[in-house]
Write a protein that holds these residues in place. Structure first.
Motif, short mmCIF file in Angstrom:
data_model
loop_
_atom_site.label_atom_id
_atom_site.label_comp_id
_atom_site.label_asym_id
_atom_site.label_seq_id
_atom_site.Cartn_x
_atom_site.Cartn_y
_atom_site.Cartn_z
N LEU A 1 100.64 65.67 79.71
CA LEU A 1 100.99 64.53 78.86
C LEU A 1 101.81 65.02 77.67
O LEU A 1 101.60 66.13 77.18
CB LEU A 1 99.72 63.86 78.32
N CYS A 2 102.75 64.19 77.21
CA CYS A 2 103.46 64.54 75.99
C CYS A 2 102.50 64.40 74.82
O CYS A 2 101.41 63.83 74.95
CB CYS A 2 104.68 63.63 75.81
N ILE A 3 102.89 64.93 73.68
CA ILE A 3 101.98 64.98 72.54
C ILE A 3 101.56 63.58 72.10
O ILE A 3 100.42 63.34 71.72
CB ILE A 3 102.59 65.80 71.38
N ASP A 4 102.48 62.60 72.21
CA ASP A 4 102.16 61.22 71.80
C ASP A 4 101.07 60.64 72.70
O ASP A 4 100.10 60.05 72.22
CB ASP A 4 103.41 60.34 71.88
N CYS A 5 101.24 60.78 74.02
CA CYS A 5 100.27 60.21 74.95
C CYS A 5 98.94 60.95 74.85
O CYS A 5 97.87 60.35 74.95
CB CYS A 5 100.80 60.27 76.37
N GLN A 6 99.01 62.28 74.65
CA GLN A 6 97.78 63.05 74.50
C GLN A 6 97.00 62.58 73.28
O GLN A 6 95.79 62.35 73.35
CB GLN A 6 98.10 64.54 74.38
N ALA B 1 107.66 66.38 82.89
CA ALA B 1 107.71 64.97 82.51
C ALA B 1 106.28 64.49 82.25
O ALA B 1 105.35 64.84 82.98
CB ALA B 1 108.35 64.14 83.61
N CYS B 2 106.12 63.70 81.21
CA CYS B 2 104.80 63.17 80.87
C CYS B 2 104.29 62.28 82.00
O CYS B 2 105.01 61.42 82.51
CB CYS B 2 104.89 62.39 79.57
N LEU B 3 103.02 62.48 82.39
CA LEU B 3 102.43 61.70 83.47
C LEU B 3 102.22 60.24 83.07
O LEU B 3 102.08 59.36 83.91
CB LEU B 3 101.08 62.30 83.88
N GLU B 4 102.17 60.02 81.76
CA GLU B 4 101.85 58.69 81.26
C GLU B 4 103.15 57.87 81.03
O GLU B 4 103.30 56.79 81.56
CB GLU B 4 101.08 58.82 79.94
N CYS B 5 104.08 58.44 80.25
CA CYS B 5 105.27 57.67 79.85
C CYS B 5 106.55 58.17 80.52
O CYS B 5 107.58 57.52 80.43
CB CYS B 5 105.42 57.68 78.33
N GLY B 6 106.49 59.34 81.17
CA GLY B 6 107.67 59.85 81.86
C GLY B 6 108.67 60.57 80.99
O GLY B 6 109.66 61.11 81.49
ZN LIG Z 1 103.93 60.49 77.19
#
Ligand SMILES: [Zn+2]
Length: 122
Positions: free
Chosen positions: A110-115, A89-94
């Motif tokens: 992080l997911c690619i969007d948050c990265q 799970a992304c640490l930023e958006c879950g």
């Molecule tokens: Zn994310």
């Protein structure tokens, strides 16, 4: 079953990748320790030019070591997330991190969007 979530076999495979990477990084960091010892100042056995080389090599070794240490930290955090069940799970958006991304970089937090957002925002 949610097709976005990693199954146990996939997570175990990634855990093995992370553990192998951790071993490599630890070996690399220990090896660099040797290379990063103070440069020998004995001018008689080491000429001026090779002393400059040695200093440059030492600086490169230190930079590599810092990179390896940063990656090692990410690898260890990923292993912790596998243990506590939050891995994937992304640490930023879950949101779930794409499995292809985890296979390429099992330590990704992080997911690619948050990265991308983080890299763009500095
Ligand atoms: Zn994310």
């Amino acid at each position: 079953m949610d097709s976005d979530s990693l199954d146990m076999a996939a997570i175990e495979g990634l855990r093995e990748q992370l553990q192998a990477r951790r071993r490599d990084l630890l070996a690399q960091i220990e090896g660099v320790d040797d290379a990063a010892r103070p440069v020998e100042l004995d001018q008689q056995s080491v000429g001026r030019v090779s002393r400059v080389d040695a200093i440059q090599q030492q600086q490169m070794a230190l930079a590599n070591r810092q990179q390896a240490a940063a990656l090692l930290r990410n690898v260890e955090l990923a292993l912790q997330r596998i243990d506590d069940g939050s891995y994937g799970a992304c640490l930023e958006c879950g949101e779930a991190i794409a499995e292809a991304r985890l296979r390429a970089q099992p330590w990704a937090g992080l997911c690619i969007d948050c990265q991308s957002a983080r890299e763009a925002g500095g």
